[in-house]
Design a protein around this motif. Structure first.
Motif, PDB file in Angstrom:
ATOM      1  N   ARG A 191       0.830  -1.209   0.000  1.00  0.00           N
ATOM      2  CA  ARG A 191       0.000   0.000   0.000  1.00  0.00           C
ATOM      3  C   ARG A 191       0.865   1.260   0.000  1.00  0.00           C
ATOM      4  NH1 ARG A 191      -4.657   1.666   4.486  1.00  0.00           N
ATOM      5  NH2 ARG A 191      -5.242   3.638   3.504  1.00  0.00           N
ATOM      6  N   ILE A 192       1.936   1.274   0.783  1.00  0.00           N
ATOM      7  CA  ILE A 192       2.807   2.445   0.846  1.00  0.00           C
ATOM      8  C   ILE A 192       3.395   2.750  -0.524  1.00  0.00           C
ATOM      9  CG2 ILE A 192       5.033   3.255   1.724  1.00  0.00           C
ATOM     10  CD1 ILE A 192       4.331   1.837   4.365  1.00  0.00           C
ATOM     11  N   LEU A 193       3.954   1.733  -1.180  1.00  0.00           N
ATOM     12  CA  LEU A 193       4.603   1.949  -2.472  1.00  0.00           C
ATOM     13  C   LEU A 193       3.589   2.273  -3.563  1.00  0.00           C
ATOM     14  CD1 LEU A 193       7.285  -0.870  -2.337  1.00  0.00           C
ATOM     15  CD2 LEU A 193       7.688   1.589  -2.260  1.00  0.00           C
ATOM     16  N   ALA A 194       2.454   1.569  -3.559  1.00  0.00           N
ATOM     17  CA  ALA A 194       1.443   1.804  -4.590  1.00  0.00           C
ATOM     18  C   ALA A 194       0.862   3.209  -4.471  1.00  0.00           C
ATOM     19  CB  ALA A 194       0.340   0.761  -4.494  1.00  0.00           C
ATOM     20  N   GLU A 195       0.547   3.635  -3.262  1.00  0.00           N
ATOM     21  CA  GLU A 195      -0.020   4.968  -3.075  1.00  0.00           C
ATOM     22  C   GLU A 195       1.018   6.064  -3.321  1.00  0.00           C
ATOM     23  OE1 GLU A 195      -3.554   3.983   0.159  1.00  0.00           O
ATOM     24  OE2 GLU A 195      -1.707   4.949   0.815  1.00  0.00           O
ATOM     25  N   ALA A 196       2.287   5.780  -3.018  1.00  0.00           N
ATOM     26  CA  ALA A 196       3.332   6.776  -3.251  1.00  0.00           C
ATOM     27  C   ALA A 196       3.506   7.052  -4.739  1.00  0.00           C
ATOM     28  CB  ALA A 196       4.648   6.310  -2.636  1.00  0.00           C
ATOM     29  N   VAL A 197       3.574   5.991  -5.544  1.00  0.00           N
ATOM     30  CA  VAL A 197       3.725   6.163  -6.990  1.00  0.00           C
ATOM     31  C   VAL A 197       2.460   6.769  -7.587  1.00  0.00           C
ATOM     32  CG1 VAL A 197       4.043   4.948  -9.180  1.00  0.00           C
ATOM     33  CG2 VAL A 197       5.421   4.331  -7.208  1.00  0.00           C
ATOM     34  N   ALA A 198       1.296   6.333  -7.118  1.00  0.00           N
ATOM     35  CA  ALA A 198       0.033   6.860  -7.659  1.00  0.00           C
ATOM     36  C   ALA A 198      -0.176   8.322  -7.292  1.00  0.00           C
ATOM     37  CB  ALA A 198      -1.139   6.019  -7.163  1.00  0.00           C
ATOM     38  N   GLY A 199       0.349   8.749  -6.149  1.00  0.00           N
ATOM     39  CA  GLY A 199       0.139  10.119  -5.700  1.00  0.00           C
ATOM     40  C   GLY A 199       1.111  11.124  -6.273  1.00  0.00           C
ATOM     41  N   LEU A 200       2.177  10.669  -6.934  1.00  0.00           N
ATOM     42  CA  LEU A 200       3.133  11.605  -7.522  1.00  0.00           C
ATOM     43  C   LEU A 200       2.534  12.259  -8.769  1.00  0.00           C
ATOM     44  CD1 LEU A 200       6.468   9.567  -7.320  1.00  0.00           C
ATOM     45  CD2 LEU A 200       5.803  11.520  -5.905  1.00  0.00           C
ATOM     46  N   PRO A 201       2.729  13.549  -8.943  1.00  0.00           N
ATOM     47  CA  PRO A 201       2.274  14.195 -10.188  1.00  0.00           C
ATOM     48  C   PRO A 201       3.005  13.603 -11.396  1.00  0.00           C
ATOM     49  CG  PRO A 201       2.791  15.828  -8.504  1.00  0.00           C
ATOM     50  CD  PRO A 201       3.296  14.523  -7.999  1.00  0.00           C
ATOM     51  N   LEU A 202       2.259  13.209 -12.410  1.00  0.00           N
ATOM     52  CA  LEU A 202       2.832  12.636 -13.633  1.00  0.00           C
ATOM     53  C   LEU A 202       2.463  13.542 -14.798  1.00  0.00           C
ATOM     54  CD1 LEU A 202       4.215  10.444 -15.309  1.00  0.00           C
ATOM     55  CD2 LEU A 202       2.066   9.147 -15.261  1.00  0.00           C
ATOM     56  N   HIS A 203       3.468  14.065 -15.486  1.00  0.00           N
ATOM     57  CA  HIS A 203       3.244  15.001 -16.581  1.00  0.00           C
ATOM     58  C   HIS A 203       3.970  14.524 -17.836  1.00  0.00           C
ATOM     59  CE1 HIS A 203       1.525  17.928 -13.790  1.00  0.00           C
ATOM     60  NE2 HIS A 203       2.576  17.745 -13.006  1.00  0.00           N
ATOM     61  N   LEU A 204       3.453  14.945 -18.970  1.00  0.00           N
ATOM     62  CA  LEU A 204       4.123  14.754 -20.248  1.00  0.00           C
ATOM     63  C   LEU A 204       4.753  16.082 -20.640  1.00  0.00           C
ATOM     64  CD1 LEU A 204       4.543  12.682 -22.616  1.00  0.00           C
ATOM     65  CD2 LEU A 204       2.628  13.830 -23.738  1.00  0.00           C
ATOM     66  N   TYR A 205       6.045  16.048 -20.960  1.00  0.00           N
ATOM     67  CA  TYR A 205       6.779  17.263 -21.283  1.00  0.00           C
ATOM     68  C   TYR A 205       7.228  17.245 -22.740  1.00  0.00           C
ATOM     69  CZ  TYR A 205       7.108  18.282 -16.277  1.00  0.00           C
ATOM     70  OH  TYR A 205       6.815  18.562 -14.967  1.00  0.00           O
ATOM     71  N   LYS A 206       7.478  18.455 -23.255  1.00  0.00           N
ATOM     72  CA  LYS A 206       7.993  18.616 -24.607  1.00  0.00           C
ATOM     73  C   LYS A 206       9.251  19.474 -24.552  1.00  0.00           C
ATOM     74  CE  LYS A 206       6.781  20.330 -29.221  1.00  0.00           C
ATOM     75  NZ  LYS A 206       5.754  20.990 -30.057  1.00  0.00           N
ATOM     76  N   TYR A 207      10.271  19.033 -25.280  1.00  0.00           N
ATOM     77  CA  TYR A 207      11.499  19.819 -25.351  1.00  0.00           C
ATOM     78  C   TYR A 207      11.240  21.115 -26.120  1.00  0.00           C
ATOM     79  CZ  TYR A 207      13.889  15.541 -23.867  1.00  0.00           C
ATOM     80  OH  TYR A 207      14.295  14.433 -23.170  1.00  0.00           O
ATOM     81  N   THR A 208      11.787  22.221 -25.626  1.00  0.00           N
ATOM     82  CA  THR A 208      11.648  23.504 -26.301  1.00  0.00           C
ATOM     83  C   THR A 208      12.894  23.804 -27.130  1.00  0.00           C
ATOM     84  OG1 THR A 208      12.536  24.641 -24.349  1.00  0.00           O
ATOM     85  CG2 THR A 208      10.135  24.391 -24.495  1.00  0.00           C
ATOM     86  N   ASP A 209      12.784  24.800 -27.987  1.00  0.00           N
ATOM     87  CA  ASP A 209      13.897  25.142 -28.878  1.00  0.00           C
ATOM     88  C   ASP A 209      15.110  25.685 -28.133  1.00  0.00           C
ATOM     89  OD1 ASP A 209      12.326  24.366 -30.997  1.00  0.00           O
ATOM     90  OD2 ASP A 209      11.559  26.396 -31.366  1.00  0.00           O
ATOM     91  N   ASN A 210      14.891  26.286 -26.965  1.00  0.00           N
ATOM     92  CA  ASN A 210      16.006  26.866 -26.213  1.00  0.00           C
ATOM     93  C   ASN A 210      16.652  25.867 -25.253  1.00  0.00           C
ATOM     94  OD1 ASN A 210      13.971  26.602 -24.371  1.00  0.00           O
ATOM     95  ND2 ASN A 210      13.907  28.762 -23.772  1.00  0.00           N
ATOM     96  N   GLY A 211      16.359  24.587 -25.426  1.00  0.00           N
ATOM     97  CA  GLY A 211      16.971  23.556 -24.582  1.00  0.00           C
ATOM     98  C   GLY A 211      16.238  23.271 -23.293  1.00  0.00           C
TER      99      GLY A 211
END
Length: 417
Positions: free
Chosen positions: A52-72
């Motif tokens: 439960r600790i590990l499952a809830e820890a991973v599930a509770g972390l913010p998960l985002h999709l990122y895109k590389y920008t032209d300025n690095g």
């Protein structure tokens, strides 16, 4: 090409394991005599707590999709369809938290996590549905190509048709744990069945000990011959057996004597064994003992450090498995060059308020964080740019080495003129 085919055939699964992630030959009887599998193991409080600790820890972390920008740099790819699936709802039936919690539970118990990838006509991912690991098989065909075989039950949602379905790797999000060949992970529960079985046996012993009177067993001695010994035994058990009858005064008739023959729990080190098995199970999942309720060796001075080590040495490997599996299975080859997924663990690494403020002050004074950078980390509203929220400042008493003395030299020239 013929040589490559032979190489692929040589890389087939090892012969000493079963297809998929069931590993049934690891389960069954244990040295303690208790059968251990994923379901019985979850009845142990220590196993349930770690999962439960590990499952809830991973599930509770913010998960985002990122895109590389032209300025690095990078920016959140909010307009990408995959962003909503990962961050909010992977399918119409569950939230992102529940989805990740379910897959993480599968990963901890079976060593593998699977989800079916639903795509539209353009090949874009539009939904993700969890699949049970104990019904999944991973194999290679004659050409050495991977494929997945899933057995569906009638009570499951009809996202796939048929009882046994063959799935292409592009249709499966597979997150493997530690495994033999890098393709399929093995179950931590199966590998540690003897340790978990011993914990189950000691728990059952404790339950039966109190059920039988919270006292060692013994024999009743009679100076003569008893005509009906079963009646005497039943009468004794009815009066004195069970935790509700503990410490009652026993009345012995006809010269009978009670001789205890059991071993006390202290002599058998029963409590020490139970405590050690809790730490043993926590060690399997690499969870600090204080997180499962064992505070014997924890204090205010080391709990914070243990929590930071939990993020670094326990969560980080799992998070990396998730991130790389998402990029490998959900992004096209062209998208992999532009997009990546990332869990935000900064919130778990935050220190106390005073430490954070001192760190922010140092970053602000040295010019590598602005006021808005700090406010964003503290989940505060941004300061408008016209009010200086995006300015990067430095202390005025710091300058480059070759500029040292420049002001005094300029003053001397002015006085000469």
């Amino acid at each position: 090409m013929g040589l490559l085919k032979n190489i692929f055939k040589a890389r087939d699964k090892p012969e000493n394991r079963t297809p998929g992630s069931s590993y049934s030959f690891f389960f069954g009887g244990t040295s303690s005599g208790k059968p251990v599998n994923e379901h019985t193991a979850m009845q142990m409080t220590a196993v349930y707590s770690c999962v439960r600790i590990l499952a809830e820890a991973v599930a509770g972390l913010p998960l985002h999709l990122y895109k590389y920008t032209d300025n690095g740099g990078k920016e959140k790819a909010i307009k990408h369809s995959l962003y909503f699936l990962l961050h909010d709802e992977p399918n119409p039936e569950m939230s992102s938290f529940v989805f990740r919690e379910t897959l993480m539970t599968h990963l901890l118990l079976w060593g593998n996590a699977y989800a079916q990838i639903i795509r539209n006509g353009k090949g874009e991912v539009i939904a993700l549905y969890p699949l049970m690991p104990n019904r999944m098989g991973v194999d290679r065909d004659n050409a050495g190509n991977l494929f997945y075989t899933y057995t569906r039950y009638l009570d499951e949602a009809p996202t796939i048709n048929g009882m046994t379905v063959k799935l292409h790797p592009s249709d499966v999000l597979h997150i493997p744990g530690l495994g033999f060949d890098g393709l399929v992970g093995y179950s931590p529960i199966a590998m540690a069945k003897n340790a978990i079985g011993l914990a189950m046996a000691t728990e059952e012993y404790g339950a039966k000990f109190f059920a039988n009177g919270a006292a060692p067993g013994g024999v009743l001695e009679h100076p003569g011959t008893i005509k009906d010994p079963q009646k005497v035994k039943d009468s004794w058990n009815m009066a004195y057996q069970g935790s509700g009858n503990a410490h009652k005064v026993a009345v012995l008739e006809e010269g009978m004597k009670y001789q205890p023959i059991g071993i006390s729990p202290e002599q058998a080190q029963f409590l020490e064994t139970r405590k050690f098995q809790i730490n043993e199970i926590a060690r399997i999942f690499r969870v600090p003992p204080h997180m499962v309720g064992d505070l014997e060796k924890s204090s205010f001075s080391n709990i914070e450090q243990q929590s930071l080590e939990f993020v670094k040495y326990t969560l980080d490997p799992w998070v990396i498995r998730w991130e790389q599996a998402i990029s490998r299975s959900l992004l096209s080859p062209s998208e992999k060059k532009e997009y990546f997924s990332k869990f935000n663990v900064d919130g778990l690494l935050r220190g106390d308020y005073v430490s954070r403020m001192n760190g922010y002050a140092t970053a602000r004074q040295n010019g590598w964080m602005s006021a808005n950078d700090i406010r964003e980390l503290e989940n505060l509203d941004r300061i408008p740019a016209e009010l200086g929220g995006d300015l990067y400042l430095i202390n005025g008493n710091m300058t480059k080495l070759h500029d040292a003395g420049l002001f005094s030299n300029r003053k001397e020239k002015e006085e000469t003129i």
